[in-house]
Motif scaffolding. Structure first.
Motif, PDB file in Angstrom:
ATOM      1  N   ARG A   1      11.208  59.999  83.370  1.00  0.00           N
ATOM      2  CA  ARG A   1      12.346  59.498  82.606  1.00  0.00           C
ATOM      3  C   ARG A   1      12.125  59.763  81.118  1.00  0.00           C
ATOM      4  O   ARG A   1      10.990  59.712  80.642  1.00  0.00           O
ATOM      5  N   SER A   2      13.212  60.045  80.397  1.00  0.00           N
ATOM      6  CA  SER A   2      13.101  60.346  78.964  1.00  0.00           C
ATOM      7  C   SER A   2      14.038  59.449  78.170  1.00  0.00           C
ATOM      8  O   SER A   2      15.117  59.079  78.635  1.00  0.00           O
ATOM      9  N   GLU A   3      13.608  59.102  76.970  1.00  0.00           N
ATOM     10  CA  GLU A   3      14.413  58.335  76.023  1.00  0.00           C
ATOM     11  C   GLU A   3      14.552  59.138  74.742  1.00  0.00           C
ATOM     12  O   GLU A   3      13.583  59.729  74.265  1.00  0.00           O
ATOM     13  N   HIS A   4      15.774  59.132  74.173  1.00  0.00           N
ATOM     14  CA  HIS A   4      16.035  59.884  72.944  1.00  0.00           C
ATOM     15  C   HIS A   4      16.465  58.917  71.839  1.00  0.00           C
ATOM     16  O   HIS A   4      17.230  57.973  72.079  1.00  0.00           O
ATOM     17  N   GLU A   5      15.983  59.153  70.646  1.00  0.00           N
ATOM     18  CA  GLU A   5      16.397  58.362  69.495  1.00  0.00           C
ATOM     19  C   GLU A   5      16.197  59.193  68.233  1.00  0.00           C
ATOM     20  O   GLU A   5      15.491  60.211  68.237  1.00  0.00           O
ATOM     21  N   GLU A   6      16.846  58.750  67.159  1.00  0.00           N
ATOM     22  CA  GLU A   6      16.699  59.417  65.876  1.00  0.00           C
ATOM     23  C   GLU A   6      15.913  58.529  64.918  1.00  0.00           C
ATOM     24  O   GLU A   6      16.110  57.312  64.896  1.00  0.00           O
ATOM     25  N   ARG A   7      15.030  59.134  64.160  1.00  0.00           N
ATOM     26  CA  ARG A   7      14.193  58.405  63.208  1.00  0.00           C
ATOM     27  C   ARG A   7      14.361  59.032  61.833  1.00  0.00           C
ATOM     28  O   ARG A   7      14.401  60.260  61.692  1.00  0.00           O
ATOM     29  N   VAL A   8      14.472  58.170  60.816  1.00  0.00           N
ATOM     30  CA  VAL A   8      14.663  58.638  59.438  1.00  0.00           C
ATOM     31  C   VAL A   8      13.520  58.111  58.579  1.00  0.00           C
ATOM     32  O   VAL A   8      13.239  56.910  58.577  1.00  0.00           O
TER      33      VAL A   8
ATOM     34  N   PRO B   1       0.640  54.347 105.635  1.00  0.00           N
ATOM     35  CA  PRO B   1       0.206  52.960 105.392  1.00  0.00           C
ATOM     36  C   PRO B   1      -0.378  52.743 103.999  1.00  0.00           C
ATOM     37  O   PRO B   1      -0.608  51.613 103.591  1.00  0.00           O
ATOM     38  N   PHE B   2      -0.648  53.818 103.298  1.00  0.00           N
ATOM     39  CA  PHE B   2      -1.236  53.699 101.953  1.00  0.00           C
ATOM     40  C   PHE B   2      -0.233  54.008 100.841  1.00  0.00           C
ATOM     41  O   PHE B   2      -0.617  54.292  99.715  1.00  0.00           O
ATOM     42  N   MET B   3       1.054  53.960 101.161  1.00  0.00           N
ATOM     43  CA  MET B   3       2.076  54.262 100.158  1.00  0.00           C
ATOM     44  C   MET B   3       3.353  53.511 100.496  1.00  0.00           C
ATOM     45  O   MET B   3       3.740  53.421 101.662  1.00  0.00           O
ATOM     46  N   ASN B   4       3.972  52.962  99.464  1.00  0.00           N
ATOM     47  CA  ASN B   4       5.293  52.366  99.626  1.00  0.00           C
ATOM     48  C   ASN B   4       6.361  53.412  99.342  1.00  0.00           C
ATOM     49  O   ASN B   4       6.118  54.408  98.647  1.00  0.00           O
ATOM     50  N   VAL B   5       7.552  53.169  99.866  1.00  0.00           N
ATOM     51  CA  VAL B   5       8.666  54.070  99.559  1.00  0.00           C
ATOM     52  C   VAL B   5       9.108  53.842  98.118  1.00  0.00           C
ATOM     53  O   VAL B   5       8.830  52.808  97.514  1.00  0.00           O
ATOM     54  N   GLN B   6       9.798  54.851  97.576  1.00  0.00           N
ATOM     55  CA  GLN B   6      10.270  54.741  96.195  1.00  0.00           C
ATOM     56  C   GLN B   6      11.266  53.594  96.060  1.00  0.00           C
ATOM     57  O   GLN B   6      12.114  53.388  96.925  1.00  0.00           O
ATOM     58  N   SER B   7      11.121  52.861  94.932  1.00  0.00           N
ATOM     59  CA  SER B   7      12.024  51.735  94.671  1.00  0.00           C
ATOM     60  C   SER B   7      12.290  51.660  93.175  1.00  0.00           C
ATOM     61  O   SER B   7      11.382  51.410  92.384  1.00  0.00           O
ATOM     62  N   ASN B   8      13.549  51.902  92.778  1.00  0.00           N
ATOM     63  CA  ASN B   8      13.905  51.811  91.358  1.00  0.00           C
ATOM     64  C   ASN B   8      13.781  50.385  90.839  1.00  0.00           C
ATOM     65  O   ASN B   8      13.495  50.156  89.666  1.00  0.00           O
ATOM     66  N   GLY B   9      14.004  49.417  91.719  1.00  0.00           N
ATOM     67  CA  GLY B   9      13.916  48.024  91.290  1.00  0.00           C
ATOM     68  C   GLY B   9      12.497  47.598  90.969  1.00  0.00           C
ATOM     69  O   GLY B   9      12.284  46.708  90.132  1.00  0.00           O
ATOM     70  N   ARG B  10      11.479  48.204  91.609  1.00  0.00           N
ATOM     71  CA  ARG B  10      10.077  47.840  91.359  1.00  0.00           C
ATOM     72  C   ARG B  10       9.349  48.881  90.519  1.00  0.00           C
ATOM     73  O   ARG B  10       8.150  48.767  90.293  1.00  0.00           O
ATOM     74  N   ALA B  11      10.068  49.881  90.079  1.00  0.00           N
ATOM     75  CA  ALA B  11       9.413  50.987  89.384  1.00  0.00           C
ATOM     76  C   ALA B  11       8.749  50.521  88.091  1.00  0.00           C
ATOM     77  O   ALA B  11       9.269  49.675  87.375  1.00  0.00           O
ATOM     78  N   GLN B  12       7.586  51.065  87.829  1.00  0.00           N
ATOM     79  CA  GLN B  12       6.879  50.867  86.565  1.00  0.00           C
ATOM     80  C   GLN B  12       6.712  52.220  85.900  1.00  0.00           C
ATOM     81  O   GLN B  12       6.898  53.271  86.522  1.00  0.00           O
ATOM     82  N   GLN B  13       6.354  52.202  84.607  1.00  0.00           N
ATOM     83  CA  GLN B  13       6.275  53.452  83.874  1.00  0.00           C
ATOM     84  C   GLN B  13       5.153  53.428  82.851  1.00  0.00           C
ATOM     85  O   GLN B  13       4.759  52.369  82.356  1.00  0.00           O
ATOM     86  N   ASN B  14       4.655  54.602  82.547  1.00  0.00           N
ATOM     87  CA  ASN B  14       3.641  54.809  81.514  1.00  0.00           C
ATOM     88  C   ASN B  14       4.122  55.910  80.585  1.00  0.00           C
ATOM     89  O   ASN B  14       4.762  56.884  81.034  1.00  0.00           O
ATOM     90  N   LEU B  15       3.841  55.739  79.291  1.00  0.00           N
ATOM     91  CA  LEU B  15       4.223  56.759  78.314  1.00  0.00           C
ATOM     92  C   LEU B  15       3.387  58.010  78.545  1.00  0.00           C
ATOM     93  O   LEU B  15       2.164  57.981  78.466  1.00  0.00           O
ATOM     94  N   ALA B  16       4.071  59.131  78.817  1.00  0.00           N
ATOM     95  CA  ALA B  16       3.372  60.384  79.094  1.00  0.00           C
ATOM     96  C   ALA B  16       3.258  61.268  77.860  1.00  0.00           C
ATOM     97  O   ALA B  16       2.302  62.028  77.720  1.00  0.00           O
ATOM     98  N   GLY B  17       4.225  61.187  76.970  1.00  0.00           N
ATOM     99  CA  GLY B  17       4.169  62.023  75.777  1.00  0.00           C
ATOM    100  C   GLY B  17       5.368  61.777  74.880  1.00  0.00           C
ATOM    101  O   GLY B  17       6.373  61.203  75.294  1.00  0.00           O
ATOM    102  N   VAL B  18       5.242  62.219  73.613  1.00  0.00           N
ATOM    103  CA  VAL B  18       6.302  62.054  72.621  1.00  0.00           C
ATOM    104  C   VAL B  18       6.539  63.388  71.932  1.00  0.00           C
ATOM    105  O   VAL B  18       5.596  64.028  71.456  1.00  0.00           O
ATOM    106  N   ASP B  19       7.801  63.812  71.914  1.00  0.00           N
ATOM    107  CA  ASP B  19       8.196  65.018  71.181  1.00  0.00           C
ATOM    108  C   ASP B  19       8.929  64.598  69.919  1.00  0.00           C
ATOM    109  O   ASP B  19       9.953  63.911  69.986  1.00  0.00           O
TER     110      ASP B  19
END
Length: 316
Positions: free
Chosen positions: A30-37, A139-157
């Protein structure tokens, strides 16, 4: 025996680490966009405009003070990328395994039907059901769930879009001004428009003998940026000679004086070239006689006859 136990513990720890790392069900990024001044201050200055003429001929003067700044403005477009995953929770396998088996069977059937229908079924039926079923059976993996999804910052452009200079010029609004008159220092304040209304016949200058003061020194300072500006305003010899007499004409007690003495004070101020002060004294005397219409009329007639003043009848 001890070595064998140690090796077993290490092997178990390694398997556990691999197992835990494999439990997370990774999802699309997932990506987020914003403007910085960014604003960088390049120059900061203060400007005192004492007006014309340089030498003060009248006791009143409006002095304008402005604050000027130059900024370097840099605009950036910032994009943050996040890795998303569904964290593993073992107890969910109680219902995910049977649902996964059903989804696999349904997905296989959908793919067979899709062949018959010449590929007309959407991918959400043919592919997503299979993917859901495989993840559910693991048995070692749950199915994908947007409601339980977590995230980590991978990079910043951080991409620079624009860079420019910006100049501002604002009034020194309601800020202090230091005025040095001889050995006296006075702290005055500008109005909301950055104007210092200087009046040598008003406080605090009225209490000082200005006859020997040849100039006023003005200073403003912004302590935050260590910026300072100074200016000098000369007092003409003719003005210094008028100030003592004008002070008496304005501030001496009016009670007990005759109308002709009031008129003389107004006329004398006008003859000294202090027309603004003469008008202010005239209006004050008209207001003073407001409750005595007869005395007021006498004063107005005398102003016109003896002082040549053009005044409006407040009762007209």
């Amino acid at each position: 025996m001890f070595k064998r136990s140690t090796i077993s513990l290490q092997g178990g720890a390694l398997c556990a680490a691999l197992l835990v790392s494999g439990c997370a069900n990774h999802m699309s990024q997932r990506s987020e966009h914003e403007e910085r001044v960014e604003r960088k201050l390049l120059d900061h200055s203060l400007q005192i405009d004492v007006g014309e003429p340089q030498a003060l001929e009248l006791p009143q003067r409006r002095i304008r003070i402005r604050e000027q700044k130059t900024f370097e403005i840099t605009e950036f477009e910032v994009t943050r990328h996040y890795d998303r995953y569904t964290p593993y929770q073992p107890w969910r396998e109680v219902y995910e395994i049977p649902l996964g088996a059903v989804a696999v069977v349904a997905g296989v059937g959908a793919n067979v039907l899709n062949v018959i229908m010449l590929g007309r079924l959407p991918d959400s039926v043919t592919k997503d059901w299979i993917n859901y079923g495989v993840a559910g059976l693991n048995p070692f993996m749950n199915v994908q769930s947007n409601g339980r999804a977590q995230q980590n910052l991978a990079g910043v452009d951080d991409v620079q879009k624009d860079k420019r200079l910006e100049h501002t010029s604002l009034p020194w609004s309601e800020r202090p001004v230091e005025v040095q008159s001889g050995k006296q220092n006075y702290d005055l304040t500008t109005d909301r428009n950055g104007v210092l209304r200087l009046n040598l016949l008003d406080s605090p200058f009225a209490e000082q003998d200005l006859n020997r003061i040849s100039q006023l020194k003005l200073a403003v300072e912004d302590a935050d940026d260590s910026v300072r500006a100074d200016a000098t305003l000369a007092l003409s010899p003719s003005l210094r000679g008028k100030l003592v007499e004008a002070h008496g004409l304005i501030f001496d007690d009016l009670e007990g004086q005759e109308v002709n003495q009031w008129v003389h004070r107004v006329k004398r101020l006008s003859d000294l070239g202090l027309e603004e002060e003469a008008s202010e004294l005239e209006q004050s005397l008209i207001e003073l006689t407001r409750n005595d219409p007869e005395l007021q009329q006498q004063f107005l007639k005398s102003l016109v006859k003896d002082a040549g003043r053009l005044v409006a009848d407040p009762g007209a």
